[in-house]
Design a protein around this motif. Structure first.
Motif, mmCIF file in Angstrom:
data_model
loop_
_atom_site.group_PDB
_atom_site.id
_atom_site.type_symbol
_atom_site.label_atom_id
_atom_site.label_comp_id
_atom_site.label_asym_id
_atom_site.label_seq_id
_atom_site.Cartn_x
_atom_site.Cartn_y
_atom_site.Cartn_z
ATOM 1 N N ARG A 126 0.829 -1.177 0.073
ATOM 2 C CA ARG A 126 0.110 0.018 -0.014
ATOM 3 C C ARG A 126 0.806 1.221 -0.011
ATOM 4 N N ASP A 129 2.265 1.822 -3.493
ATOM 5 C CA ASP A 129 1.198 2.265 -4.254
ATOM 6 C C ASP A 129 1.051 3.554 -4.070
ATOM 7 N N GLU A 130 1.124 4.025 -2.766
ATOM 8 C CA GLU A 130 0.880 5.487 -2.669
ATOM 9 C C GLU A 130 2.020 6.367 -3.076
ATOM 10 N N ARG A 198 9.200 -1.993 -6.447
ATOM 11 C CA ARG A 198 8.219 -2.855 -6.341
ATOM 12 C C ARG A 198 9.160 -4.375 -6.698
#
Length: 232
Positions: A126, A129-130, A198
């Motif tokens: 998360r 992603d932010e 990632r």
């Protein structure tokens, strides 16, 4: 101003900064004059180009020179040098910080691949992603970046190593680090960092310690390359 009597440790880059400051004050390099290229200074001073680069960063903060990225390094006139150096001589140079981060964060990533819980991994995902959603918001990107690395350190399960990681990140608050890092704040670089993250996360999710270590070290190598590639 006498920069030759600055306090500080035995860091080689600071010794070189003091020497160049003395040469400027002594008139070897006149106000407005462009200093020799890094490569030439490194040969004359018998040090690495990295040491020269960090000495120049110190001199910029000491207000002795002006670094015009892409154009060269120029001696300030006396009126613009300020009443005293703004530089804190105990600040660690970027190369030392990056080398330490490569060693320690490589290991925290490897340990996180073994010890991270599903909840910790989900939080890392998360957070990244932010980060990826804030490529054009530097403050939000930086906050997510720091949080992502901290989450990995916490997931490693070693409080001492997590403490080291936190200390190394606080060292990024020095003027010396900020002057260099601000020159590399491009959206493409932030996109690359998000992709690097990632890859690190993917290795941690798989429980692949060696791959996580390599991915983290590769990420930090990219940061180092930006420092060495910057045209002064």
């Amino acid at each position: 101003m006498n920069f030759l009597n600055l306090p500080g440790g035995s860091r080689r880059y600071l010794e070189i900064a003091r020497r160049l400051a003395g040469e400027i004050e002594g008139g070897k390099y006149a106000a407005g004059e462009r200093l020799p290229p890094e490569r030439e200074l490194a040969q004359v001073l018998d040090v690495s180009r990295t040491t020269v680069r960090e000495a120049l960063l110190a001199l910029e903060i000491m207000q002795m020179i002006e670094i015009r990225v892409g154009s060269g390094v120029f001696v300030r006139d006396e009126a613009s040098r300020g009443p005293a150096p703004a530089y804190e001589p105990d600040a660690a140079p970027p190369s030392d910080v990056l080398a330490a981060r490569r060693l320690i964060e490589g290991e925290t990533a490897a340990l996180a691949a073994t010890h991270a819980t599903p909840e910790q991994i989900a939080l890392m995902a998360r957070t990244n992603d932010e980060l990826a959603a804030n490529i054009d918001n530097v403050a939000a990107f930086d906050a997510a970046d720091a949080r992502f690395h901290d989450l990995i350190a916490q997931a490693a399960g070693n409080d001492v190593m997590a403490g080291f990681v936190g200390h190394l990140w606080r060292m990024r608050e020095s003027e010396m680090w900020a002057f260099w890092y601000d020159q590399t704040r491009h959206p493409d670089n932030r996109r690359r960092s998000a992709e690097d993250h990632r890859l690190i996360l993917r290795a941690i999710e798989r429980g692949a310690s060696d791959a996580a270590r390599t991915a983290m070290q590769s990420h930090l190598d990219v940061l180092a390359d930006r420092f060495y590639a910057l045209k002064l």
